[in-house]
Design a protein around this motif. Structure first.
Motif, PDB file in Angstrom:
ATOM      1  N   ASP A  63       0.956  -1.264   0.195  1.00 25.63           N
ATOM      2  CA  ASP A  63       0.422   0.161  -0.359  1.00 25.63           C
ATOM      3  C   ASP A  63       1.023   1.603  -0.028  1.00 25.63           C
ATOM      4  OD1 ASP A  63      -2.007   1.866   0.616  1.00 25.63           O
ATOM      5  OD2 ASP A  63      -2.897   0.882   1.807  1.00 25.63           O
ATOM      6  N   LEU A  64       0.977   2.173  -1.288  1.00 28.92           N
ATOM      7  CA  LEU A  64       1.598   3.308  -0.925  1.00 28.92           C
ATOM      8  C   LEU A  64       1.063   4.253  -0.103  1.00 28.92           C
ATOM      9  CD1 LEU A  64       1.527   3.635  -5.241  1.00 28.92           C
ATOM     10  CD2 LEU A  64       3.825   2.846  -3.250  1.00 28.92           C
ATOM     11  N   GLY A  65      -0.095   3.940   0.854  1.00 23.62           N
ATOM     12  CA  GLY A  65      -0.539   4.645   1.805  1.00 23.62           C
ATOM     13  C   GLY A  65      -1.156   6.509   0.998  1.00 23.62           C
ATOM     14  N   LYS A  66      -1.093   6.560  -0.456  1.00 26.18           N
ATOM     15  CA  LYS A  66      -2.625   7.508  -0.725  1.00 26.18           C
ATOM     16  C   LYS A  66      -2.811   7.281  -1.787  1.00 26.18           C
ATOM     17  CE  LYS A  66       1.879   9.891  -1.532  1.00 26.18           C
ATOM     18  NZ  LYS A  66       2.104  11.729  -1.535  1.00 26.18           N
ATOM     19  N   PRO A  67      -3.452   7.981  -2.465  1.00 25.10           N
ATOM     20  CA  PRO A  67      -4.825   7.414  -3.643  1.00 25.10           C
ATOM     21  C   PRO A  67      -2.917   7.737  -5.027  1.00 25.10           C
ATOM     22  CG  PRO A  67      -5.750   8.512  -2.141  1.00 25.10           C
ATOM     23  CD  PRO A  67      -4.540   8.750  -1.398  1.00 25.10           C
ATOM     24  N   ILE A  68      -3.674   7.178  -5.911  1.00 25.10           N
ATOM     25  CA  ILE A  68      -2.662   7.693  -7.095  1.00 25.10           C
ATOM     26  C   ILE A  68      -3.537   7.495  -8.748  1.00 25.10           C
ATOM     27  CG2 ILE A  68      -0.060   6.947  -6.168  1.00 25.10           C
ATOM     28  CD1 ILE A  68      -0.920   4.359  -7.580  1.00 25.10           C
ATOM     29  N   ASN A  69      -3.158   8.676  -9.661  1.00 24.42           N
ATOM     30  CA  ASN A  69      -3.648   8.967 -10.582  1.00 24.42           C
ATOM     31  C   ASN A  69      -3.026   8.124 -11.878  1.00 24.42           C
ATOM     32  OD1 ASN A  69      -4.386  10.542 -12.771  1.00 24.42           O
ATOM     33  ND2 ASN A  69      -4.636  12.168 -11.898  1.00 24.42           N
ATOM     34  N   LEU A  70      -3.440   7.191 -11.945  1.00 22.29           N
ATOM     35  CA  LEU A  70      -3.331   6.094 -12.570  1.00 22.29           C
ATOM     36  C   LEU A  70      -3.557   6.432 -14.176  1.00 22.29           C
ATOM     37  CD1 LEU A  70      -5.893   3.271 -11.724  1.00 22.29           C
ATOM     38  CD2 LEU A  70      -3.579   4.231 -10.943  1.00 22.29           C
ATOM     39  N   ASN A  71      -4.015   7.762 -14.776  1.00 15.93           N
ATOM     40  CA  ASN A  71      -3.864   7.831 -15.938  1.00 15.93           C
ATOM     41  C   ASN A  71      -2.812   8.420 -16.345  1.00 15.93           C
ATOM     42  OD1 ASN A  71      -6.958   7.576 -17.384  1.00 15.93           O
ATOM     43  ND2 ASN A  71      -7.529   8.829 -15.764  1.00 15.93           N
ATOM     44  N   LYS A  72      -2.508   9.693 -15.399  1.00 10.47           N
ATOM     45  CA  LYS A  72      -1.442  10.409 -15.402  1.00 10.47           C
ATOM     46  C   LYS A  72       0.195   9.274 -15.031  1.00 10.47           C
ATOM     47  CE  LYS A  72      -2.210  15.034 -13.241  1.00 10.47           C
ATOM     48  NZ  LYS A  72      -2.383  15.441 -12.384  1.00 10.47           N
ATOM     49  N   ILE A  73       0.198   8.017 -14.450  1.00  9.55           N
ATOM     50  CA  ILE A  73       1.094   7.419 -14.248  1.00  9.55           C
ATOM     51  C   ILE A  73       0.809   6.805 -16.360  1.00  9.55           C
ATOM     52  CG2 ILE A  73       1.360   5.127 -13.647  1.00  9.55           C
ATOM     53  CD1 ILE A  73       0.478   5.937 -11.442  1.00  9.55           C
ATOM     54  N   GLY A 115      -4.227   3.549  -4.656  1.00 12.21           N
ATOM     55  CA  GLY A 115      -2.419   3.211  -4.085  1.00 12.21           C
ATOM     56  C   GLY A 115      -2.132   1.857  -3.211  1.00 12.21           C
ATOM     57  N   LYS A 116      -3.373   0.616  -3.236  1.00  9.91           N
ATOM     58  CA  LYS A 116      -3.255  -0.395  -3.674  1.00  9.91           C
ATOM     59  C   LYS A 116      -2.189  -1.158  -4.385  1.00  9.91           C
ATOM     60  CE  LYS A 116      -5.787  -1.566   0.573  1.00  9.91           C
ATOM     61  NZ  LYS A 116      -5.899  -0.223   1.039  1.00  9.91           N
ATOM     62  N   LEU A 117      -1.093  -2.154  -4.070  1.00  8.31           N
ATOM     63  CA  LEU A 117      -0.556  -2.562  -5.007  1.00  8.31           C
ATOM     64  C   LEU A 117      -0.806  -4.436  -5.238  1.00  8.31           C
ATOM     65  CD1 LEU A 117       2.918  -0.882  -5.142  1.00  8.31           C
ATOM     66  CD2 LEU A 117       0.880   0.000  -6.220  1.00  8.31           C
ATOM     67  N   ILE A 118      -0.699  -5.644  -5.960  1.00  3.94           N
ATOM     68  CA  ILE A 118      -0.442  -6.066  -6.067  1.00  3.94           C
ATOM     69  C   ILE A 118       0.611  -6.808  -6.773  1.00  3.94           C
ATOM     70  CG2 ILE A 118      -1.345  -8.616  -6.803  1.00  3.94           C
ATOM     71  CD1 ILE A 118      -2.685  -7.257  -4.454  1.00  3.94           C
ATOM     72  N   ASP A 153      10.185   4.836  -9.948  1.00  2.64           N
ATOM     73  CA  ASP A 153       9.528   5.739 -10.683  1.00  2.64           C
ATOM     74  C   ASP A 153       8.620   7.402 -10.657  1.00  2.64           C
ATOM     75  OD1 ASP A 153      10.874   3.805 -12.112  1.00  2.64           O
ATOM     76  OD2 ASP A 153       9.383   2.875 -12.374  1.00  2.64           O
ATOM     77  N   LEU A 154       7.814   6.763  -9.521  1.00  2.00           N
ATOM     78  CA  LEU A 154       6.643   7.961  -9.265  1.00  2.00           C
ATOM     79  C   LEU A 154       6.984   8.926  -8.986  1.00  2.00           C
ATOM     80  CD1 LEU A 154       3.923   5.094  -7.479  1.00  2.00           C
ATOM     81  CD2 LEU A 154       4.013   6.191  -9.722  1.00  2.00           C
ATOM     82  N   SER A 155       8.239   9.249  -8.022  1.00  5.96           N
ATOM     83  CA  SER A 155       8.623  10.447  -7.894  1.00  5.96           C
ATOM     84  C   SER A 155       9.072  11.545  -8.227  1.00  5.96           C
ATOM     85  CB  SER A 155       9.947   9.997  -6.365  1.00  5.96           C
ATOM     86  OG  SER A 155       8.877   9.262  -5.544  1.00  5.96           O
ATOM     87  N   ASN A 156       9.881  10.661  -9.591  1.00  2.07           N
ATOM     88  CA  ASN A 156      10.748  10.863 -10.531  1.00  2.07           C
ATOM     89  C   ASN A 156       9.844  11.606 -11.602  1.00  2.07           C
ATOM     90  OD1 ASN A 156      13.595  10.411  -9.592  1.00  2.07           O
ATOM     91  ND2 ASN A 156      13.049   8.471 -11.496  1.00  2.07           N
ATOM     92  N   LEU A 157       8.003  11.585 -11.438  1.00  2.00           N
ATOM     93  CA  LEU A 157       7.611  11.983 -12.168  1.00  2.00           C
ATOM     94  C   LEU A 157       7.110  12.621 -11.780  1.00  2.00           C
ATOM     95  CD1 LEU A 157       6.120   8.073 -14.118  1.00  2.00           C
ATOM     96  CD2 LEU A 157       7.790  10.514 -15.056  1.00  2.00           C
ATOM     97  N   GLY A 158       7.376  13.214 -10.160  1.00  2.00           N
ATOM     98  CA  GLY A 158       5.929  13.593  -9.487  1.00  2.00           C
ATOM     99  C   GLY A 158       4.385  13.949  -9.141  1.00  2.00           C
ATOM    100  N   LEU A 159       4.432  12.318  -8.973  1.00  2.00           N
ATOM    101  CA  LEU A 159       2.745  11.357  -8.438  1.00  2.00           C
ATOM    102  C   LEU A 159       2.785  11.162  -7.515  1.00  2.00           C
ATOM    103  CD1 LEU A 159       3.003   9.713 -12.521  1.00  2.00           C
ATOM    104  CD2 LEU A 159       1.942  12.295 -11.656  1.00  2.00           C
ATOM    105  N   LEU A 160       3.850  11.238  -6.547  1.00  2.00           N
ATOM    106  CA  LEU A 160       3.410  10.409  -5.680  1.00  2.00           C
ATOM    107  C   LEU A 160       3.790  11.247  -4.396  1.00  2.00           C
ATOM    108  CD1 LEU A 160       2.837   7.740  -4.290  1.00  2.00           C
ATOM    109  CD2 LEU A 160       5.440   7.382  -4.612  1.00  2.00           C
TER     110      LEU A 160
END
Length: 186
Positions: free
Chosen positions: A110-120, A156-159, A179-186
């Motif tokens: 669990d990343l602990g917060k929601p993430i934007n899948l479209n941007k990813i 924000g959950k991962l399998i 990867d997400l941090s580099n893209l500014g998405l986390l």
């Protein structure tokens, strides 16, 4: 709630295979091991369910066994030992030291917060991802090293699936966070 995504890592299932002997008489095994399930029309193996650890062993006439449901490597080892004991009790010659090969480890995190899948989906390497929200709500991300598949959900959950050792999931989560941090998405 867990602290970091790495602390949230939890093994959901380990699937492993083992060769316990050269051949097995499945009708005998199914009739003499309590709770063993054998229906040749439905499935070519005997299913033996254990309670502690909670593991299912799929036993085949070839002497091959598939273990599934383990939540840790320790319980996998215990489960194979218990199975070996059950078969020895029937007078079958089974090696004292059985070894298994892990085929797949499924881990959640669990990343602990929601993430934007479209941007990813736009930001990540396109030939490594599949994202078709109409068909499946998660984004499928194929990693090369470790060679696993990660399903990312908007929550924000991962399998993580396809791992061969518990460490694979940890490395995958670290890589995704980077990867997400580099893209500014986390």
């Amino acid at each position: 709630m867990h602290g970091t995504p790495e602390e949230s890592l939890k093994i959901e299932n380990i699937v492993a295979s083992a060769k316990v002997t050269d051949s097995l008489d499945l009708p005998v095994i199914s009739s003499r091991i309590p709770g063993a399930d054998y229906n040749k029309k439905r499935f070519p193996g005997v299913v033996i369910r254990m309670q502690d650890p909670k593991i299912a062993a799929l036993v085949f006439g070839s002497g091959k066994v598939v273990l599934t449901g383990a939540k840790s490597v320790d319980s996998l080892t215990r489960g194979l030992e218990i199975l070996g004991g059950k078969l020895r009790d029937l007078g079958i010659a089974i090696d004292e030291h059985l070894t298994y090969t892990i085929q797949n480890i499924v881990t959640s995190a669990d990343l602990g917060k929601p993430i934007n899948l479209n941007k990813i989906a736009i930001g990540f390497n396109l030939d490594r991802i599949e994202y078709e929200p109409e068909q499946f709500p998660g984004l499928v991300y194929r990693l090369e090293d470790p060679k696993v598949v990660v399903l990312l959900f908007g929550s924000g959950k991962l399998i993580i699936t396809g791992g061969k050792q518990p460490e694979d999931a940890r490395l995958a989560v670290q890589k995704i966070i980077a990867d997400l941090s580099n893209l500014g998405l986390l």
